[in-house]
Design an enzyme around this catalytic site. Structure first.
Site, PDB file in Angstrom:
ATOM      1  N   SER A 132       0.835  -1.199   0.000  1.00  0.00           N
ATOM      2  CA  SER A 132       0.000   0.000   0.000  1.00  0.00           C
ATOM      3  C   SER A 132       0.874   1.254   0.000  1.00  0.00           C
ATOM      4  O   SER A 132       1.710   1.418  -0.878  1.00  0.00           O
ATOM      5  CB  SER A 132      -0.961  -0.034   1.189  1.00  0.00           C
ATOM      6  OG  SER A 132      -1.890   1.027   1.137  1.00  0.00           O
ATOM      7  N   HIS A 160      -8.071   1.250  -1.207  1.00  0.00           N
ATOM      8  CA  HIS A 160      -7.933   0.309  -2.331  1.00  0.00           C
ATOM      9  C   HIS A 160      -9.281  -0.230  -2.793  1.00  0.00           C
ATOM     10  O   HIS A 160      -9.404  -1.390  -3.180  1.00  0.00           O
ATOM     11  CB  HIS A 160      -6.963  -0.823  -1.972  1.00  0.00           C
ATOM     12  CG  HIS A 160      -5.640  -0.309  -1.514  1.00  0.00           C
ATOM     13  ND1 HIS A 160      -4.767   0.346  -2.359  1.00  0.00           N
ATOM     14  CD2 HIS A 160      -5.062  -0.294  -0.282  1.00  0.00           C
ATOM     15  CE1 HIS A 160      -3.706   0.728  -1.665  1.00  0.00           C
ATOM     16  NE2 HIS A 160      -3.861   0.353  -0.408  1.00  0.00           N
TER      17      HIS A 160
END
Length: 305
Positions: free
Chosen positions: A86, A190
């Site tokens: 991430s 996400h």
């Protein structure tokens, strides 16, 4: 072969930066970064409580700063590959020379603010599913309207969606899942909920001049090694609204012949996954400067200085 990896949001803890600032020059360096991005990283890394550093706009720059600082403390190292989970991909971009440290921190500051704004539109969050069959879990998440935002391998999937959807998941776990653990994040990262942040980040990225990676850069979009700095930057923009495939990153580590993995501060999350998914690979998380000597010894054995 050594891979250097950087964790994502949720790895932070109150005061975790304190011992690192005792290293020579570290406090001045972090203070300069703070001035550059308009955020007091020293305060948030040493004195702020868990709620304060859970704020997306704070947590993300703090994690990138900690990762860059701890990697620099290792000295002049030569990893065979780098990767990040991430927001850790921005840290990895700095490791690979795609972005300067200052550019990486400027980008992550804008990323954090944009994602915080997107998260404020709807109350959302993320929860980790521990155990269970991946296909069974994925089908169950789809039934509940949740997104598999992180497919981490080693039996771990992170679901993201509204708080109501996540509450339903806690009450109705997929068959075989041992536990559902809410994560210390402030939004459904996400996923489609982050779409408003993509345009903002694209504009910020357009102002940067990325260099091509100096080492193998493994992207968490699909586990593929990316050789172009422009493509790395493009993927950094798109990943805020798309799933993280850390499972595929670890498959690539296997294909590359990785023998050791060092996770920068605040280490622990990715080494935990690697211990289960990468048997035979030596792992070491950087938690405090006390871990530096062991990390240097591991690096000398597996990568060379």
């Amino acid at each position: 072969m050594l891979v250097l990896v950087a964790p994502g949001q949720g790895a932070q803890a109150p005061g975790f930066l304190t011992p690192w600032l005792e290293l020579p020059g570290a406090a001045d360096r972090v203070a300069a970064w703070s001035d550059a991005i308009g955020l007091d990283l020293v305060h948030y890394g040493t004195q702020a409580d868990a709620d304060a550093i859970r704020d997306t706009a704070v947590a993300q720059p703090l994690l990138v700063a900690a990762g860059i600082l701890s990697a620099a403390a290792l000295g002049d190292i030569n990893p065979g590959a780098v990767a990040g989970h991430s927001v850790g991909e921005i840290t990895a971009a700095a490791f690979a020379g795609v972005l300067s440290d200052t550019a990486a921190l400027g980008l992550v500051r804008k990323r954090g603010l944009a994602m915080a704004d997107a998260a404020a539109i709807t109350e959302t969050g993320m929860s980790a599913l521990l155990g269970g069959d991946p296909e069974t879990s994925l089908a169950h998440l789809e039934k509940l309207g949740l997104t598999p935002a992180n497919i981490n391998g080693a039996g771990q999937i992170v679901a993201a969606g509204t708080l109501e959807q996540l509450a339903a998941l806690s009450e109705d776990k997929p068959e075989g899942v041992r536990k559902v653990v809410p994560l210390k994040v402030a939004g459904a990262f996400h996923t489609r909920h982050m779409a408003p942040a993509v345009e903002t980040l694209a504009k910020a990225a357009a102002e940067l001049s990325p260099a091509d990676p100096k080492v193998t850069y493994v992207s968490n979009r699909d586990g593929r090694a990316v050789a172009s700095g422009a493509e790395v930057l493009d993927r950094l923009v798109g990943q805020v609204a798309n799933p993280v495939r850390w499972d595929l990153c670890m498959e690539t580590f296997k294909e590359l012949g990785v023998t050791a993995l060092v996770e920068v501060c605040p280490g622990g999350t990715l080494t935990g996954l690697a211990k289960r998914a990468l048997p035979g690979v030596v792992t070491l998380p950087l938690k405090t400067p006390d871990d530096l000597d062991a990390a240097r010894a591991l690096i000398a054995e597996h990568a060379g200085a």
